[in-house]
Design a protein around this motif. Structure first.
Motif, mmCIF file in Angstrom:
data_model
loop_
_atom_site.group_PDB
_atom_site.id
_atom_site.type_symbol
_atom_site.label_atom_id
_atom_site.label_comp_id
_atom_site.label_asym_id
_atom_site.label_seq_id
_atom_site.Cartn_x
_atom_site.Cartn_y
_atom_site.Cartn_z
ATOM 1 N N CYS A 148 10.586 93.399 58.256
ATOM 2 C CA CYS A 148 11.726 92.280 58.352
ATOM 3 C C CYS A 148 11.444 90.967 58.805
ATOM 4 N N ARG A 149 12.342 90.357 58.493
ATOM 5 C CA ARG A 149 12.222 88.814 58.471
ATOM 6 C C ARG A 149 14.171 87.767 58.679
ATOM 7 N N ALA A 150 14.401 89.094 59.731
ATOM 8 C CA ALA A 150 15.910 88.429 59.273
ATOM 9 C C ALA A 150 16.448 87.316 59.997
ATOM 10 N N CYS A 151 14.990 86.976 61.480
ATOM 11 C CA CYS A 151 15.826 85.925 61.962
ATOM 12 C C CYS A 151 14.761 84.671 61.823
ATOM 13 N N LEU A 160 12.946 83.261 65.021
ATOM 14 C CA LEU A 160 11.957 84.363 65.451
ATOM 15 C C LEU A 160 10.360 83.846 64.864
ATOM 16 N N VAL A 161 10.549 84.712 63.305
ATOM 17 C CA VAL A 161 9.894 84.590 62.270
ATOM 18 C C VAL A 161 8.688 83.575 62.470
ATOM 19 N N ARG A 207 6.619 83.965 65.753
ATOM 20 C CA ARG A 207 6.685 84.832 66.074
ATOM 21 C C ARG A 207 4.936 84.830 65.367
ATOM 22 N N PRO A 256 7.516 92.228 63.429
ATOM 23 C CA PRO A 256 8.127 92.541 64.602
ATOM 24 C C PRO A 256 7.817 94.021 65.204
ATOM 25 N N VAL A 311 15.077 93.034 70.435
ATOM 26 C CA VAL A 311 14.435 92.353 69.911
ATOM 27 C C VAL A 311 13.249 92.763 69.551
ATOM 28 N N ARG A 312 12.944 93.137 67.949
ATOM 29 C CA ARG A 312 11.600 93.061 68.141
ATOM 30 C C ARG A 312 10.191 92.515 68.100
ATOM 31 N N CYS A 313 11.522 91.304 67.463
ATOM 32 C CA CYS A 313 9.978 89.613 67.170
ATOM 33 C C CYS A 313 9.875 88.812 68.846
ATOM 34 N N THR A 318 21.620 91.139 65.322
ATOM 35 C CA THR A 318 20.962 91.766 64.240
ATOM 36 C C THR A 318 20.055 91.797 64.260
ATOM 37 N N CYS A 319 19.192 92.542 64.929
ATOM 38 C CA CYS A 319 18.385 93.260 65.214
ATOM 39 C C CYS A 319 19.082 94.583 65.569
ATOM 40 N N TRP A 355 18.245 98.135 62.757
ATOM 41 C CA TRP A 355 16.943 98.988 63.603
ATOM 42 C C TRP A 355 16.998 100.039 64.462
HETATM 43 FE FE1 SF4 Z 1 14.150 91.372 61.876
HETATM 44 FE FE2 SF4 Z 1 14.692 92.371 64.757
HETATM 45 FE FE3 SF4 Z 1 12.913 90.516 63.859
HETATM 46 FE FE4 SF4 Z 1 15.691 89.821 63.563
HETATM 47 S S1 SF4 Z 1 14.050 90.635 65.546
HETATM 48 S S2 SF4 Z 1 13.700 89.452 62.078
HETATM 49 S S3 SF4 Z 1 16.085 91.828 63.189
HETATM 50 S S4 SF4 Z 1 13.011 92.322 64.036
#
Ligand code: SF4
Ligand code: DU
Length: 228
Positions: free
Chosen positions: A13-16, A19-20, A23, A43, A115-117, A131-132, A135
């Motif tokens: 996932c690269r939705a944010c 955070l991308v 990380r 993530p 939040v996974r990142c 956004t997360c 998931w």
């Molecule tokens: Fe994707 Fe969640 Fe990471 Fe945002 S925090 S990029 S939604 S996995």
């Protein structure tokens, strides 16, 4: 199996954008002590049993913890505190969590982050939580048959429970929302019980705001709750 496929999907996932960027920057620069390691830098999926009755919901992966090792709460001080408590409670086979191949097995427990990142300053935003959220919803839908209790580590995870309640269980969250506290409990006849716990971060454990005994009480409560 379905959870493994979901984990794989999450890890791409690269939705944010914020955070991308973070990380990946952390993974490129690294902490000096981990200079020779390959950081995960993606993530961090959930970890634990597919038929868990207890879901532990954290905040977000630590930059040099989960973001480095690829497993939630693994390789950081927060994780040391958490897994020691799980081990004392009989919910983990060992107290140490250092890498994905360290032999750690959980019993009846799944762990996921709201939040996974890894976020800058360990501070994800509510927008990033939203956004997360899908998931988390998908992960919960896979463990739904057994899931009985959600332990929210901190107010941020406590807040992540309510959208899950409405979209995952069709239960309208109470208004006003019950307030977070250590040992706070909210029960629904048709959804998993929510238990609040202070987060296992060093901010809480070094200052004595959260003691090992207080964490033991939370997992004792969770174990009682799954049987009711
Ligand atoms: Fe994707 Fe969640 Fe990471 Fe945002 S925090 S990029 S939604 S996995
Ligand atoms: O101090 P530390 O163990 O490296 O953890 C840093 C930071 O990350 C701490 O505030 C807790 C947070 N954290 C979390 O909220 N959820 C996790 O899964 C792992 C770490």
């Amino acid at each position: 199996q379905a959870l493994a496929r979901l984990d794989e999907e999450i890890s791409r996932c690269r939705a944010c954008p914020r955070l991308v960027a973070w990380r990946e920057e952390v993974a490129a620069v690294k902490r000096a002590a981990f200079r020779d390691e390959d950081y995960w830098g993606r993530p961090v999926p959930g970890f634990g049993e597919p038929d868990a009755r207890i879901l532990i919901l954290g905040l977000a992966p630590a930059a040099h913890g989960g973001n480095r090792t690829g497993r939630i709460f693994t390789g950081d001080r927060s994780g040391d505190v958490l897994f020691s408590a799980l081990h004392r409670a009989g919910l983990a086979n060992q107290a140490e969590s250092v890498s994905v191949d360290d032999g750690l097995r959980l019993h009846d427990v799944r762990i996921a982050a709201s939040v996974r990142c890894a976020p800058p300053d360990n501070k994800p935003t509510p927008a990033e939580r939203d956004t997360c959220a899908p998931w988390l919803l998908r992960e919960v839908s896979l463990i739904k048959p057994t899931l009985r209790v959600v332990v929210a580590l901190g107010a941020f995870a406590w807040a992540a429970y309510w959208p899950l309640l409405s979209s995952g269980y069709g239960v309208k969250p109470p208004k006003p929302r019950p307030s977070f506290g250590h040992g706070a409990v909210w029960r629904s006849p048709t959804a998993p019980t929510l238990i609040g716990s202070y987060h296992v971060s060093q901010q809480n454990t070094f200052t004595g705001r959260l003691t090992p005994g207080m964490l033991d009480e939370i997992f004792a409560l969770a174990k009682t709750e799954v049987k009711t």
